[in-house]
Structures are given as structure tokens and as C-alpha cells.
Design a protein around this motif. Structure first.
Motif, PDB file in Angstrom:
ATOM      1  N   UNK A  69       8.758   2.153   6.153  1.00 47.65           N
ATOM      2  CA  UNK A  69       9.270   1.950   4.799  1.00 47.65           C
ATOM      3  C   UNK A  69       8.731   3.062   3.901  1.00 47.65           C
ATOM      4  N   UNK A  70       9.631   3.718   3.151  1.00 49.26           N
ATOM      5  CA  UNK A  70       9.236   4.799   2.252  1.00 49.26           C
ATOM      6  C   UNK A  70       9.111   4.352   0.806  1.00 49.26           C
ATOM      7  N   UNK A  73      14.643  14.498  -3.320  1.00 52.22           N
ATOM      8  CA  UNK A  73      13.403  15.234  -3.518  1.00 52.22           C
ATOM      9  C   UNK A  73      12.998  16.038  -2.300  1.00 52.22           C
ATOM     10  N   UNK A  74      13.055  15.396  -1.135  1.00 49.32           N
ATOM     11  CA  UNK A  74      12.618  16.057   0.098  1.00 49.32           C
ATOM     12  C   UNK A  74      13.773  16.596   0.928  1.00 49.32           C
ATOM     13  N   UNK A  75      14.980  16.067   0.676  1.00 52.33           N
ATOM     14  CA  UNK A  75      16.141  16.472   1.459  1.00 52.33           C
ATOM     15  C   UNK A  75      16.297  15.744   2.768  1.00 52.33           C
ATOM     16  N   UNK A  76      15.350  14.857   3.103  1.00 50.66           N
ATOM     17  CA  UNK A  76      15.417  14.191   4.398  1.00 50.66           C
ATOM     18  C   UNK A  76      16.404  13.027   4.363  1.00 50.66           C
ATOM     19  N   UNK A  77      17.040  12.741   5.504  1.00 51.81           N
ATOM     20  CA  UNK A  77      17.908  11.564   5.575  1.00 51.81           C
ATOM     21  C   UNK A  77      17.080  10.290   5.562  1.00 51.81           C
ATOM     22  N   UNK A  78      17.614   9.258   4.952  1.00 52.72           N
ATOM     23  CA  UNK A  78      16.950   7.960   4.899  1.00 52.72           C
ATOM     24  C   UNK A  78      17.993   6.872   5.145  1.00 52.72           C
ATOM     25  N   UNK A 112      17.612   8.758  -4.719  1.00 50.77           N
ATOM     26  CA  UNK A 112      18.168   8.473  -3.404  1.00 50.77           C
ATOM     27  C   UNK A 112      19.688   8.413  -3.467  1.00 50.77           C
ATOM     28  N   UNK A 113      20.327   9.393  -2.866  1.00 52.86           N
ATOM     29  CA  UNK A 113      21.784   9.453  -2.831  1.00 52.86           C
ATOM     30  C   UNK A 113      22.289   8.496  -1.762  1.00 52.86           C
ATOM     31  N   UNK A 114      23.261   7.672  -2.129  1.00 54.08           N
ATOM     32  CA  UNK A 114      23.758   6.618  -1.244  1.00 54.08           C
ATOM     33  C   UNK A 114      25.053   7.075  -0.579  1.00 54.08           C
ATOM     34  N   UNK A 115      25.091   6.966   0.751  1.00 53.61           N
ATOM     35  CA  UNK A 115      26.272   7.351   1.510  1.00 53.61           C
ATOM     36  C   UNK A 115      26.959   6.155   2.127  1.00 53.61           C
ATOM     37  N   UNK A 116      27.594   6.389   3.257  1.00 57.67           N
ATOM     38  CA  UNK A 116      28.413   5.359   3.888  1.00 57.67           C
ATOM     39  C   UNK A 116      27.557   4.249   4.491  1.00 57.67           C
TER      40      UNK A 116
END
Length: 305
Positions: A74-75, A32-37, A11-15
Motif C-alpha cells: 500500500x502506497x 509525482x514518480x511516474x510509476x504505475x499504480x 494519482x491519474x485514474x485509468x481504466x
């Protein structure tokens, strides 16, 4: 995203897109899926506190089993190992959840008043979410406009079960270490007295939210939390028809019951509350199901049948 911080290798963490007293919420991406979380991370200074640590984990456990259209999904969950000083590592828990585009109901109300049909639709969706969570044994304990999201498509989502507890939990009271758990403007009288919350406490908070949808302000306001808590216990709010003469006595009656001081005098479940509200709405000519569509560019709202 501009950051290289990755949790659990996935999980890449952004702002930061939201924050509160105990946690920050970041925009993220599932590699993995490319979806935003959305990634909710407990504040590092609180991660050392076993009580806050367990409360945060309980949120994930409580909400993970709630599969409902009006409840955030929740994922995944996990821990991040960070330096804690004195060569010690601190395990900071995080929750990966559905990213909800749109605006909070609090922000919507700051920009405009909702029409009667939209008010009834939004409240009915909140009550549907509460009916589902209560039947699963989960009490939210912090229902307020800031914890309700409106998506660009008009969907209503209840978020932030951060102080939720299982019904019957003897620790489900107002304070911890003299700190309010919950938001004073939406607290039930029993929570204000430090008593155990139950499903009817959530319904009182939902009544406070409905009152604000109708009038533009919570039923009680004050200069400090103690003043507001006192009013929840000892005072009665103005009738909503005092703010808007187009609102009928039936609408007043719904709010009077929802905001009763004694929980046995309130609606005993969310479904009954919703049915009473819809019945009062029919008296106002609001008998057609409506949805609320939000423009993410302008922040305006539009109705669609």
C-alpha cells in the motif's frame, strides 16, 4: 491514459482492471514518480454506508503495515469528493497500491493445471504471507485463487484484504445484513456457521486453495452458497489421491489436517502447515526450490530453478 480524472492532485485514474462487490480497481499513474499504480475505489453507493466505509479504511490500515514480498504493498490512501444527490457531497475513499502485472491464480488455473513443484512453491508463498500477516495480528478472511496474483517474473502476491480484521475482533464473522463476507467455496466451517474467524480459518481457506491446486476444483461445490456452506460444516471431501494416484498418503494427510472441521484439529499456524507440505513434497521428489514465471503474452507458465 485517456482520462483526466486525478485523485489528491497526484494519482491519474485509468481504466478499470478489476472489480468486486464493494470496489473497483483502476490502473493508475503516480504523477509525482511516474510509476504505475493500482487504485482501489469504494463503490459510490456503498460510500454512504458507514460500515462499508470503515471496512474499506480498515483494509488500508491493516495492509499498510505488512511489508512482505508476497503481500501487495500500500502506497497511499485518501478521499474523493463526489456529488451524492440533493446537493450533498459524498466522500469516497480510495487506496493507492502496488500495481501487480500478471494474472490471478484463478485465471492461471482456468488455463492449465500446475505441476507438483509449482503447486508447492505457490502454496508455500501464500502461507509465508499468512504467517507474516497473522503474526502482525491481521486475518485475511478471503483467501482464494482470485486473491492471489502471479507476476510475469513468477512472484506470488496475496491481494485484497478488503474484509480483513484484527485477530480477536468480535465482528469477524461471516455475514453482514445477510450477505456472505468471504467466498463460499473457501470458507471454514466456523465462518459458515457465522462464528468468529481466527488464523486457523485462514489456514482452512488456504487448504481449500491447495486442494484446488492439486485437483482442479475446490473441495466442495454446489448450486448455491448455502449448499456449499452446509458441506463445509457437515461433509468430508474426497482424498486428493482419488484424483491423482501419484499423490502420496502424506499429501492426503496434509489436506485432511488443513480441512479439519474443528479448528483445534487443524494446523495451528501457517509455518507448521508449510513445513508439513514441504515434507510431503519431498516424498514426491519435490525438494528443489522453484519459481513460477508467467508469460503475459501467452499466459503460459514456465519453471526456473
Amino acid at each position: 491514459m485517456s482520462t483526466h480524472r486525478v485523485l489528491a492532485g497526484r494519482y491519474e485514474v485509468g481504466e478499470v482492471i478489476g472489480f468486486g462487490g464493494t470496489a473497483d480497481v483502476h490502473l493508475g499513474r503516480d504523477l509525482g514518480s511516474g510509476r504505475p499504480v493500482a487504485i482501489k475505489v469504494l463503490r459510490r453507493d456503498l460510500a454512504r454506508d458507514p460500515l462499508f466505509h470503515s471496512r474499506f479504511r480498515r483494509e488500508a490500515k491493516s495492509v499498510a503495515g505488512l511489508n512482505h514480498r508476497a503481500i501487495v504493498e500500500i502506497y497511499d490512501t485518501g478521499y474523493e469528493e463526489v456529488e451524492g444527490g440533493s446537493a450533498r457531497q459524498v466522500r469516497v475513499p480510495f487506496i493507492v497500491m502496488e500495481h501487480i502485472a500478471g494474472r490471478s491464480l484463478r485465471d492461471v488455473l482456468r488455463s492449465r493445471r500446475l505441476t507438483l513443484d509449482v503447486t508447492i512453491h505457490v502454496q508455500a508463498e501464500i502461507l509465508s504471507a499468512l504467517d507474516f500477516s497473522h503474526r502482525a495480528g491481521v486475518i485475511h478472511r478471503d483467501i482464494k485463487p482470485a486473491n492471489v496474483m502471479i507476476t510475469p517474473e513468477g512472484a506470488v502476491k496475496v491481494v485484497d484484504f478488503g474484509i480483513a480484521r484484527a485477530s480477536g475482533d468480535p465482528a469477524a464473522t461471516l455475514t453482514h445484513a445477510q450477505v456472505f463476507l468471504g467466498t463460499p467455496s473457501y470458507l471454514s466451517s466456523e465462518q459458515a456457521r457465522g462464528e468468529t474467524a481466527d488464523v486457523r480459518s485462514d489456514l482452512y481457506s488456504a487448504g481449500c486453495l491447495l486442494y484446488e491446486l492439486f485437483t482442479g476444483r475446490p473441495p466442495f461445490v454446489g448450486d448455491d452458497p448455502v449448499c456449499v456452506a452446509y458441506q463445509h460444516v457437515h461433509e468430508e471431501p474426497l482424498r486428493v489421491s482419488d484424483y491423482d494416484p501419484d499423490l502420496t498418503p502424506a499429501v492426503d494427510a496434509v489436506l485432511v489436517k488443513a480441512l479439519a472441521k474443528a479448528r483445534e484439529d487443524r494446523f495451528q499456524d501457517a509455518r507448521t502447515f508449510a513445513d508439513a507440505l514441504r515434507s510431503a513434497g519431498r516424498g514426491l521428489g519435490q525438494d528443489m526450490p522453484m519459481t513460477l514465471a508467467m508469460s503475459t503474452q501467452t499466459g503460459t507458465a514456465a519453471l526456473a530453478c
